[in-house]
Design a protein around this motif. Structure first.
Motif, PDB file in Angstrom:
ATOM      1  N   GLY A  25      49.295  33.900  88.463  1.00 29.57           N
ATOM      2  CA  GLY A  25      47.734  32.574  88.487  1.00 29.57           C
ATOM      3  C   GLY A  25      48.306  32.294  90.030  1.00 29.57           C
ATOM      4  N   PRO A  26      46.959  31.542  90.306  1.00 32.41           N
ATOM      5  CA  PRO A  26      47.110  31.166  91.727  1.00 32.41           C
ATOM      6  C   PRO A  26      47.308  29.782  91.964  1.00 32.41           C
ATOM      7  CG  PRO A  26      44.878  30.871  91.300  1.00 32.41           C
ATOM      8  CD  PRO A  26      45.601  31.841  90.097  1.00 32.41           C
ATOM      9  N   PHE A  27      47.538  28.630  90.351  1.00 31.36           N
ATOM     10  CA  PHE A  27      47.938  27.508  90.749  1.00 31.36           C
ATOM     11  C   PHE A  27      48.394  26.810  89.341  1.00 31.36           C
ATOM     12  CE2 PHE A  27      43.276  28.685  90.566  1.00 31.36           C
ATOM     13  CZ  PHE A  27      43.093  28.444  89.718  1.00 31.36           C
ATOM     14  N   PRO A  28      48.979  26.112  89.440  1.00 28.82           N
ATOM     15  CA  PRO A  28      50.214  25.484  88.045  1.00 28.82           C
ATOM     16  C   PRO A  28      48.503  24.940  87.398  1.00 28.82           C
ATOM     17  CG  PRO A  28      51.268  24.715  90.016  1.00 28.82           C
ATOM     18  CD  PRO A  28      49.828  24.804  90.599  1.00 28.82           C
ATOM     19  N   ALA A  29      49.380  25.204  86.062  1.00 27.59           N
ATOM     20  CA  ALA A  29      48.290  24.684  85.074  1.00 27.59           C
ATOM     21  C   ALA A  29      48.337  23.576  85.192  1.00 27.59           C
ATOM     22  CB  ALA A  29      48.976  24.677  83.669  1.00 27.59           C
ATOM     23  N   GLY A  30      48.819  22.764  85.236  1.00 23.37           N
ATOM     24  CA  GLY A  30      48.320  20.772  85.469  1.00 23.37           C
ATOM     25  C   GLY A  30      48.266  20.484  86.136  1.00 23.37           C
ATOM     26  N   ALA A  71      44.865  22.312  87.561  1.00 22.02           N
ATOM     27  CA  ALA A  71      43.426  22.973  87.686  1.00 22.02           C
ATOM     28  C   ALA A  71      43.144  22.207  86.998  1.00 22.02           C
ATOM     29  CB  ALA A  71      44.271  24.540  87.226  1.00 22.02           C
ATOM     30  N   TRP A  72      41.490  22.742  87.110  1.00 21.78           N
ATOM     31  CA  TRP A  72      40.571  22.841  86.018  1.00 21.78           C
ATOM     32  C   TRP A  72      39.503  24.152  85.600  1.00 21.78           C
ATOM     33  CZ3 TRP A  72      37.964  18.274  84.071  1.00 21.78           C
ATOM     34  CH2 TRP A  72      38.568  16.778  84.408  1.00 21.78           C
ATOM     35  N   VAL A  88      35.104  29.746  84.899  1.00 18.92           N
ATOM     36  CA  VAL A  88      35.501  29.479  86.660  1.00 18.92           C
ATOM     37  C   VAL A  88      37.164  28.544  86.074  1.00 18.92           C
ATOM     38  CG1 VAL A  88      35.144  28.577  88.269  1.00 18.92           C
ATOM     39  CG2 VAL A  88      33.465  29.942  87.464  1.00 18.92           C
ATOM     40  N   GLU A  89      38.161  28.927  87.524  1.00 21.93           N
ATOM     41  CA  GLU A  89      39.090  28.006  87.706  1.00 21.93           C
ATOM     42  C   GLU A  89      39.685  28.025  88.871  1.00 21.93           C
ATOM     43  OE1 GLU A  89      42.397  29.252  84.219  1.00 21.93           O
ATOM     44  OE2 GLU A  89      41.525  31.254  85.269  1.00 21.93           O
ATOM     45  N   LEU A  90      39.870  26.446  89.336  1.00 21.15           N
ATOM     46  CA  LEU A  90      39.747  26.229  90.426  1.00 21.15           C
ATOM     47  C   LEU A  90      40.957  25.245  90.975  1.00 21.15           C
ATOM     48  CD1 LEU A  90      36.865  23.884  91.415  1.00 21.15           C
ATOM     49  CD2 LEU A  90      37.471  24.434  89.209  1.00 21.15           C
ATOM     50  N   SER A  91      41.259  25.149  91.794  1.00 18.61           N
ATOM     51  CA  SER A  91      42.700  23.568  91.679  1.00 18.61           C
ATOM     52  C   SER A  91      41.923  22.375  91.892  1.00 18.61           C
ATOM     53  CB  SER A  91      43.423  24.053  93.096  1.00 18.61           C
ATOM     54  OG  SER A  91      42.451  24.156  94.047  1.00 18.61           O
ATOM     55  N   ALA A  92      42.972  21.391  91.260  1.00 13.24           N
ATOM     56  CA  ALA A  92      42.376  20.281  91.066  1.00 13.24           C
ATOM     57  C   ALA A  92      41.969  19.628  92.488  1.00 13.24           C
ATOM     58  CB  ALA A  92      43.657  19.644  90.611  1.00 13.24           C
ATOM     59  N   ALA A  93      42.407  19.860  93.886  1.00 13.54           N
ATOM     60  CA  ALA A  93      41.906  19.384  94.623  1.00 13.54           C
ATOM     61  C   ALA A  93      40.498  19.904  94.900  1.00 13.54           C
ATOM     62  CB  ALA A  93      42.924  19.695  96.089  1.00 13.54           C
ATOM     63  N   LEU A  94      40.230  21.138  94.366  1.00 16.13           N
ATOM     64  CA  LEU A  94      39.308  21.961  94.720  1.00 16.13           C
ATOM     65  C   LEU A  94      37.894  20.926  93.899  1.00 16.13           C
ATOM     66  CD1 LEU A  94      37.408  23.743  96.480  1.00 16.13           C
ATOM     67  CD2 LEU A  94      38.431  26.199  94.956  1.00 16.13           C
ATOM     68  N   ALA A  95      38.295  21.254  93.118  1.00 15.48           N
ATOM     69  CA  ALA A  95      37.667  20.618  91.974  1.00 15.48           C
ATOM     70  C   ALA A  95      37.055  18.978  92.528  1.00 15.48           C
ATOM     71  CB  ALA A  95      38.417  20.376  90.705  1.00 15.48           C
ATOM     72  N   VAL A  96      37.894  18.636  92.934  1.00 18.41           N
ATOM     73  CA  VAL A  96      37.775  17.327  93.297  1.00 18.41           C
ATOM     74  C   VAL A  96      36.795  17.574  95.239  1.00 18.41           C
ATOM     75  CG1 VAL A  96      38.845  14.847  95.267  1.00 18.41           C
ATOM     76  CG2 VAL A  96      39.761  16.070  92.955  1.00 18.41           C
ATOM     77  N   LEU A 102      26.335  25.942  76.462  1.00 16.73           N
ATOM     78  CA  LEU A 102      26.041  25.091  77.147  1.00 16.73           C
ATOM     79  C   LEU A 102      27.181  25.389  77.672  1.00 16.73           C
ATOM     80  CD1 LEU A 102      24.747  22.197  75.569  1.00 16.73           C
ATOM     81  CD2 LEU A 102      23.999  22.930  77.318  1.00 16.73           C
ATOM     82  N   PRO A 103      27.771  24.566  79.342  1.00 14.46           N
ATOM     83  CA  PRO A 103      29.186  24.938  79.687  1.00 14.46           C
ATOM     84  C   PRO A 103      30.904  24.163  78.730  1.00 14.46           C
ATOM     85  CG  PRO A 103      28.348  24.432  81.924  1.00 14.46           C
ATOM     86  CD  PRO A 103      27.251  23.579  79.769  1.00 14.46           C
ATOM     87  N   ALA A 104      31.421  24.596  78.142  1.00 11.69           N
ATOM     88  CA  ALA A 104      32.242  24.263  77.895  1.00 11.69           C
ATOM     89  C   ALA A 104      33.572  23.876  79.355  1.00 11.69           C
ATOM     90  CB  ALA A 104      33.736  24.864  76.666  1.00 11.69           C
ATOM     91  N   VAL A 105      34.734  22.581  79.376  1.00 10.96           N
ATOM     92  CA  VAL A 105      35.373  22.469  80.224  1.00 10.96           C
ATOM     93  C   VAL A 105      36.686  21.641  80.093  1.00 10.96           C
ATOM     94  CG1 VAL A 105      35.014  20.934  82.510  1.00 10.96           C
ATOM     95  CG2 VAL A 105      33.031  21.654  81.501  1.00 10.96           C
ATOM     96  N   ALA A 106      38.554  21.871  80.238  1.00 10.62           N
ATOM     97  CA  ALA A 106      38.459  21.639  80.718  1.00 10.62           C
ATOM     98  C   ALA A 106      39.362  21.136  81.917  1.00 10.62           C
ATOM     99  CB  ALA A 106      39.766  22.178  79.390  1.00 10.62           C
ATOM    100  N   ALA A 107      40.024  20.099  81.687  1.00 12.70           N
ATOM    101  CA  ALA A 107      41.650  19.185  82.749  1.00 12.70           C
ATOM    102  C   ALA A 107      42.878  20.763  82.579  1.00 12.70           C
ATOM    103  CB  ALA A 107      42.227  18.540  82.870  1.00 12.70           C
ATOM    104  N   GLY A 108      42.689  21.797  83.689  1.00 11.79           N
ATOM    105  CA  GLY A 108      43.643  22.907  83.242  1.00 11.79           C
ATOM    106  C   GLY A 108      43.111  23.958  83.241  1.00 11.79           C
ATOM    107  N   ARG A 109      44.519  24.798  82.823  1.00 10.25           N
ATOM    108  CA  ARG A 109      43.591  26.521  83.174  1.00 10.25           C
ATOM    109  C   ARG A 109      42.992  26.401  82.179  1.00 10.25           C
ATOM    110  NH1 ARG A 109      47.029  30.120  86.367  1.00 10.25           N
ATOM    111  NH2 ARG A 109      44.894  31.096  85.839  1.00 10.25           N
ATOM    112  N   ALA A 110      42.355  27.605  81.906  1.00 11.60           N
ATOM    113  CA  ALA A 110      40.978  27.593  80.794  1.00 11.60           C
ATOM    114  C   ALA A 110      42.155  29.153  79.747  1.00 11.60           C
ATOM    115  CB  ALA A 110      40.482  28.956  81.234  1.00 11.60           C
TER     116      ALA A 110
END
Lengths: 127, 165
Positions: free
Chosen positions: B37-42, B44-45, B61-69, B116-124
């Motif tokens: 994986g490209p980013f640490p679990a903590g 990511a979104w 879709v998974e993305l880094s926290a910085a990218l999510a911001v 509808l989307p299900a969203v989480a802070a962290g990896r899927a």
């Protein structure tokens, strides 16, 4: 002119608000079809609704059919703005009474083009 | 037989969504990513939508926290020191997967319904037995994004036939 943006995503409402506010529309927002109907029933009836399709509580299809069932609201222009791009869903929206259909993702120009086709661009925006 | 979208189609859809909402100044580039994986679990979104009907799959879709911001700030039109909160991030990332999933659905056999989307802070997290049938890894402004498509099936997977040009 007044536009109501109906979408469960605050981010999407924000994007659409910036586009239509830039065209001199006053804007109202609702997070689902039921909230939008509540605004209608409280007297805040817009000239234009930008309606998402998939929403919790009340989806776009149900909202459109409810608006079209009330003859006092027949003047309201309804435009769906949604990721639903299956032909069957487009036909269903138009048959229910939507005037236009925009598929996400869209550019601001796509919204402007549709509003121009509908004759809904305020004079200030055309100047 | 289960159909999988072509990776080029996945890339094209993600690129279209990105360009529409984040502009063309900074391109979304495909990236080779090492296993794990490209980013640490903590940091990511992630967000997922399910497609059911003519085609059954889960698009994530998974993305880094910085990218999510960055994504959320741009979508909400925030300026200055105003920063998005977690609800804003969840909303924007959910809308992102909604657009990617909805457009992928339109390429596949239908009719199908989109959840509808299900969203989480962290990896899927994926259902046990889920098989990954497509994965796009990209980088935007130095930050990673991953789009995957999973199905739960024992049937063989084939690529969606491409039109002859």
């Amino acid at each position: 002119m007044r536009a109501m943006i109906i979408d469960d995503s605050r981010a999407m409402r924000s994007i659409l608000r910036r586009i239509v506010a830039g065209l001199e529309f006053e804007t109202l927002e609702a997070g689902d079809g039921q909230q939008a109907l509540d605004l209608f029933e409280s007297g805040q009836v817009p000239d234009l609704c930008l309606v998402d399709w998939n929403m919790p509580v009340m989806d776009g299809y149900t909202f459109i059919t409810r608006v079209r069932a009330n003859k006092e609201w027949r003047h309201v222009t309804l435009m769906t703005v949604t990721t639903e791009s299956e032909q069957g869903q487009i036909v269903k929206a138009l048959a229910a009474g939507a005037h236009e259909y925009v598929i996400k993702p869209f550019t601001p120009d796509a919204i402007v083009e549709k509003l121009e086709l509908l004759g809904l661009l305020p004079v200030e925006a055309l100047a | 037989m289960t159909l999988a979208p072509a990776l080029t189609d996945v890339h094209a859809i993600v690129d279209q969504v990105w360009t529409s909402f984040l502009g063309e100044v900074e391109p979304l580039l495909p990236a080779d990513v090492a296993p794990g994986g490209p980013f640490p679990a903590g940091q990511a979104w992630s967000a997922a939508v399910s497609v059911s009907g003519g085609w059954d799959a889960t698009v994530t879709v998974e993305l880094s926290a910085a990218l999510a911001v960055s994504l959320t700030t741009t979508m909400l039109g925030l300026e200055g020191p105003e920063a998005p909160d977690d609800a804003d991030l969840a909303d924007a990332v959910g809308e992102l997967v909604n657009m990617v999933g909805g457009n992928l659905k339109s390429l596949m056999p239908g009719p199908s319904a989109l959840s509808l989307p299900a969203v989480a802070a962290g990896r899927a997290a994926h259902a046990s037995g889920a098989t990954e049938i497509a994965c796009f890894d990209g980088v935007w402004a130095g930050e990673p994004v991953r789009v995957t498509v999973h199905v739960v099936t024992d049937a063989p997977v084939d690529l969606l036939p491409q039109p002859i040009s």
